[in-house]
Write a protein that holds these residues in place. Structure first.
Motif, PDB file in Angstrom:
ATOM      1  N   ARG A 165       1.054  -1.060  -0.105  1.00  0.00           N
ATOM      2  CA  ARG A 165       0.016   0.058  -0.050  1.00  0.00           C
ATOM      3  C   ARG A 165       1.012   1.355  -0.032  1.00  0.00           C
ATOM      4  NH1 ARG A 165      -1.747  -2.992   4.248  1.00  0.00           N
ATOM      5  NH2 ARG A 165      -1.335  -1.139   5.888  1.00  0.00           N
ATOM      6  N   GLU A 166       0.610   2.080  -0.938  1.00  0.00           N
ATOM      7  CA  GLU A 166       1.612   3.178  -0.941  1.00  0.00           C
ATOM      8  C   GLU A 166       0.567   4.401  -1.423  1.00  0.00           C
ATOM      9  OE1 GLU A 166       2.857   2.521  -5.594  1.00  0.00           O
ATOM     10  OE2 GLU A 166       4.386   2.053  -3.957  1.00  0.00           O
ATOM     11  N   ARG A 167      -0.600   4.382  -1.338  1.00  0.00           N
ATOM     12  CA  ARG A 167      -1.569   5.539  -1.911  1.00  0.00           C
ATOM     13  C   ARG A 167      -1.917   6.428  -1.036  1.00  0.00           C
ATOM     14  NH1 ARG A 167      -3.837   0.887  -4.430  1.00  0.00           N
ATOM     15  NH2 ARG A 167      -3.693   1.146  -6.916  1.00  0.00           N
ATOM     16  N   ILE A 168      -1.728   5.881   0.283  1.00  0.00           N
ATOM     17  CA  ILE A 168      -2.119   6.970   1.515  1.00  0.00           C
ATOM     18  C   ILE A 168      -0.844   7.074   2.616  1.00  0.00           C
ATOM     19  CG2 ILE A 168      -3.721   7.581   2.986  1.00  0.00           C
ATOM     20  CD1 ILE A 168      -5.745   5.402   1.957  1.00  0.00           C
ATOM     21  N   PRO A 169       0.169   7.688   2.243  1.00  0.00           N
ATOM     22  CA  PRO A 169       1.149   7.756   3.024  1.00  0.00           C
ATOM     23  C   PRO A 169       0.837   8.509   4.374  1.00  0.00           C
ATOM     24  CG  PRO A 169       1.373   9.546   1.289  1.00  0.00           C
ATOM     25  CD  PRO A 169       0.363   8.410   0.960  1.00  0.00           C
ATOM     26  N   ALA A 170       0.170   9.403   4.346  1.00  0.00           N
ATOM     27  CA  ALA A 170      -0.499  10.119   5.710  1.00  0.00           C
ATOM     28  C   ALA A 170      -1.952   9.727   5.723  1.00  0.00           C
ATOM     29  CB  ALA A 170      -0.214  11.604   5.565  1.00  0.00           C
ATOM     30  N   PRO A 171      -2.380   9.062   6.649  1.00  0.00           N
ATOM     31  CA  PRO A 171      -3.729   8.562   6.738  1.00  0.00           C
ATOM     32  C   PRO A 171      -4.703   9.722   7.396  1.00  0.00           C
ATOM     33  CG  PRO A 171      -2.497   7.529   8.436  1.00  0.00           C
ATOM     34  CD  PRO A 171      -1.340   8.257   7.316  1.00  0.00           C
ATOM     35  N   LEU A 172      -4.087  10.646   8.135  1.00  0.00           N
ATOM     36  CA  LEU A 172      -4.935  11.431   8.565  1.00  0.00           C
ATOM     37  C   LEU A 172      -4.795  12.982   7.774  1.00  0.00           C
ATOM     38  CD1 LEU A 172      -4.256  10.777  12.434  1.00  0.00           C
ATOM     39  CD2 LEU A 172      -6.095   9.943  11.059  1.00  0.00           C
ATOM     40  N   ALA A 173      -6.029  13.203   7.200  1.00  0.00           N
ATOM     41  CA  ALA A 173      -5.951  14.650   6.518  1.00  0.00           C
ATOM     42  C   ALA A 173      -5.607  15.706   7.194  1.00  0.00           C
ATOM     43  CB  ALA A 173      -7.247  14.682   5.781  1.00  0.00           C
ATOM     44  N   GLU A 174      -6.045  15.619   8.601  1.00  0.00           N
ATOM     45  CA  GLU A 174      -5.722  16.564   9.618  1.00  0.00           C
ATOM     46  C   GLU A 174      -5.233  16.348  10.746  1.00  0.00           C
ATOM     47  OE1 GLU A 174      -9.222  19.433  10.139  1.00  0.00           O
ATOM     48  OE2 GLU A 174      -9.236  19.934   8.038  1.00  0.00           O
ATOM     49  N   PRO A 175      -3.900  16.349  11.079  1.00  0.00           N
ATOM     50  CA  PRO A 175      -3.262  15.726  12.542  1.00  0.00           C
ATOM     51  C   PRO A 175      -4.245  16.082  13.473  1.00  0.00           C
ATOM     52  CG  PRO A 175      -1.612  17.055  11.185  1.00  0.00           C
ATOM     53  CD  PRO A 175      -2.908  17.455  10.388  1.00  0.00           C
ATOM     54  N   ILE A 176      -4.267  15.183  14.655  1.00  0.00           N
ATOM     55  CA  ILE A 176      -5.205  15.483  15.609  1.00  0.00           C
ATOM     56  C   ILE A 176      -4.251  15.791  16.820  1.00  0.00           C
ATOM     57  CG2 ILE A 176      -6.739  13.847  17.270  1.00  0.00           C
ATOM     58  CD1 ILE A 176      -6.895  11.881  14.850  1.00  0.00           C
ATOM     59  N   ALA A 177      -4.780  16.561  17.700  1.00  0.00           N
ATOM     60  CA  ALA A 177      -4.093  17.042  18.877  1.00  0.00           C
ATOM     61  C   ALA A 177      -4.103  15.714  19.860  1.00  0.00           C
ATOM     62  CB  ALA A 177      -4.995  18.178  19.705  1.00  0.00           C
ATOM     63  N   VAL A 178      -2.968  15.477  20.397  1.00  0.00           N
ATOM     64  CA  VAL A 178      -2.762  14.571  21.446  1.00  0.00           C
ATOM     65  C   VAL A 178      -3.539  14.921  22.387  1.00  0.00           C
ATOM     66  CG1 VAL A 178      -1.173  13.439  23.157  1.00  0.00           C
ATOM     67  CG2 VAL A 178      -0.402  14.145  20.873  1.00  0.00           C
ATOM     68  N   SER A 179      -3.910  16.061  22.869  1.00  0.00           N
ATOM     69  CA  SER A 179      -4.691  16.249  24.005  1.00  0.00           C
ATOM     70  C   SER A 179      -6.154  15.918  23.828  1.00  0.00           C
ATOM     71  CB  SER A 179      -4.665  17.814  24.431  1.00  0.00           C
ATOM     72  OG  SER A 179      -4.962  18.692  23.259  1.00  0.00           O
ATOM     73  N   ASP A 180      -6.585  16.018  22.530  1.00  0.00           N
ATOM     74  CA  ASP A 180      -8.048  15.861  22.244  1.00  0.00           C
ATOM     75  C   ASP A 180      -8.387  14.291  22.236  1.00  0.00           C
ATOM     76  OD1 ASP A 180      -8.836  18.463  21.806  1.00  0.00           O
ATOM     77  OD2 ASP A 180      -8.565  18.445  19.491  1.00  0.00           O
ATOM     78  N   PHE A 181      -7.274  13.626  21.735  1.00  0.00           N
ATOM     79  CA  PHE A 181      -7.387  11.914  21.954  1.00  0.00           C
ATOM     80  C   PHE A 181      -7.346  11.657  23.219  1.00  0.00           C
ATOM     81  CE2 PHE A 181      -5.078   7.947  21.277  1.00  0.00           C
ATOM     82  CZ  PHE A 181      -6.065   7.221  21.068  1.00  0.00           C
ATOM     83  N   ARG A 182      -6.309  12.147  23.957  1.00  0.00           N
ATOM     84  CA  ARG A 182      -6.236  11.891  25.439  1.00  0.00           C
ATOM     85  C   ARG A 182      -7.774  12.084  26.189  1.00  0.00           C
ATOM     86  NH1 ARG A 182      -1.775  11.756  28.884  1.00  0.00           N
ATOM     87  NH2 ARG A 182      -0.381  12.169  27.208  1.00  0.00           N
ATOM     88  N   ASP A 183      -8.400  13.021  25.868  1.00  0.00           N
ATOM     89  CA  ASP A 183      -9.682  13.415  26.553  1.00  0.00           C
ATOM     90  C   ASP A 183     -10.805  12.431  26.106  1.00  0.00           C
ATOM     91  OD1 ASP A 183      -8.653  15.647  27.691  1.00  0.00           O
ATOM     92  OD2 ASP A 183      -9.463  17.109  26.137  1.00  0.00           O
ATOM     93  N   SER A 184     -10.343  11.915  24.761  1.00  0.00           N
ATOM     94  CA  SER A 184     -11.372  11.059  24.093  1.00  0.00           C
ATOM     95  C   SER A 184     -11.546   9.557  24.759  1.00  0.00           C
ATOM     96  CB  SER A 184     -11.667  10.893  22.916  1.00  0.00           C
ATOM     97  OG  SER A 184     -10.430  10.297  22.331  1.00  0.00           O
ATOM     98  N   ILE A 185     -10.248   9.294  25.292  1.00  0.00           N
ATOM     99  CA  ILE A 185     -10.045   8.063  25.911  1.00  0.00           C
ATOM    100  C   ILE A 185     -10.242   7.789  27.314  1.00  0.00           C
ATOM    101  CG2 ILE A 185      -8.977   7.132  23.568  1.00  0.00           C
ATOM    102  CD1 ILE A 185      -6.470   7.590  25.330  1.00  0.00           C
TER     103      ILE A 185
END
Length: 285
Positions: A165-185
């Motif tokens: 697989r080489e068509r999607i080198p960066a899977p997240l179109a917009e980077p996600i703040a670590v703080s947002d991910f931390r809050d969600s989990i």
């Protein structure tokens, strides 16, 4: 008058090495080896040549040069490499239908020894990951290529060919703040020291790993406080994981993310029941 005996510099760098055969548990050789002929660490898979035979190092005591340079003693548990068991390369099958095209680098000077890590086989890198819906066209093309491998190249449990697989080198179109991910989990998640590859020394550069109370393990890469790769290693929850799965689903819906299980060719919508089933405990499947 007294004189202090001068130490021999070369002698100070000699390590007494004992080699033990795993099959018998007995020491089959001893050698005085210069420190600079030994690896800095046996953290990575290591093969040594002894008595006209290749041996795989299964365990080292101690593990690092920093330690055995002090003790000047090293014990190695070895397994004989049986060349008669080597497979003809023309007969090798791929165990997976697809792999990611680029592996992340190892951060220089790092070690996974005494660290809490999510350890991956190299082929498992980004096999189950979150991908922005913006890449739907690329996702469709990748899934079509994987399906051709699964349909036309399966031989028993393996595959004659593999799709890279080489068509999607960066899977997240917009980077996600670590703080947002931390809050969600949630606050009950355990943040580990990082991620590493099995049989390789060191830690993956910019890597992170987190284990939820429900046993789900996430890993990925972040830089400057933003996640640019987010993947799943262990996805089966325990019986108390329903609430955490719902939080993960809401997180994905808010950020327009699909969950892709590339090897099975499955694209999972976080709004559907298939997403909850993906994270269900094994006994409920």
């Amino acid at each position: 008058m007294f004189w202090r005996r001068k130490s021999n510099p070369s002698q100070a760098k000699i390590v007494q090495v004992e080699f033990f055969d795993e099959s018998t548990g007995k020491c089959f050789a001893k050698s005085k080896m210069p420190l600079d002929r030994l690896p800095q660490s046996f953290e990575a898979a290591t093969t040594m040549h002894q008595r006209n035979q290749d041996w795989q190092v299964l365990r080292a005591e101690p593990m690092t040069a920093a330690e055995f340079s002090q003790t000047r003693k090293l014990k190695l548990l070895m397994r004989r490499v049986d060349k008669s068991e080597l497979i003809d390369p023309h007969e090798i099958l791929f165990s997976l239908p697809t792999i990611a095209d680029v592996l992340p680098p190892i951060a220089p000077g790092t070690t996974k020894l005494e660290k809490r890590v999510v350890e991956l086989h190299e082929d498992d890198w980004r096999q189950v990951e979150f991908v922005s819906r913006r890449f739907q066209s690329e996702i469709d093309d990748e899934l079509e290529s994987i399906e051709r491998i699964r349909r036309d190249n399966r031989v028993g449990p393996g595959f004659k060919k593999i799709h890279v697989r080489e068509r999607i080198p960066a899977p997240l179109a917009e980077p996600i703040a670590v703080s947002d991910f931390r809050d969600s989990i949630g606050i009950n998640a355990t943040w580990l020291d990082g991620i590493s590859f099995r049989d390789a020394a060191g830690m993956i550069a910019h890597g992170f790993a987190v284990k939820l109370l429900s046993s789900v393990e996430f890993y990925g890469q972040n830089r400057d406080g933003y996640i640019f790769v987010l993947a799943v290693q262990d996805h089966q929850t325990n019986n108390g994981g329903r609430a955490e799965v719902e939080s993960i689903a809401k997180f994905c819906i808010k950020r327009d993310l699909w969950l892709l299980d590339w090897c099975t060719g499955t694209q999972i919508d976080p709004q559907g029941e298939a997403f909850r089933n993906f994270f269900a405990p094994a006994e409920l499947l």
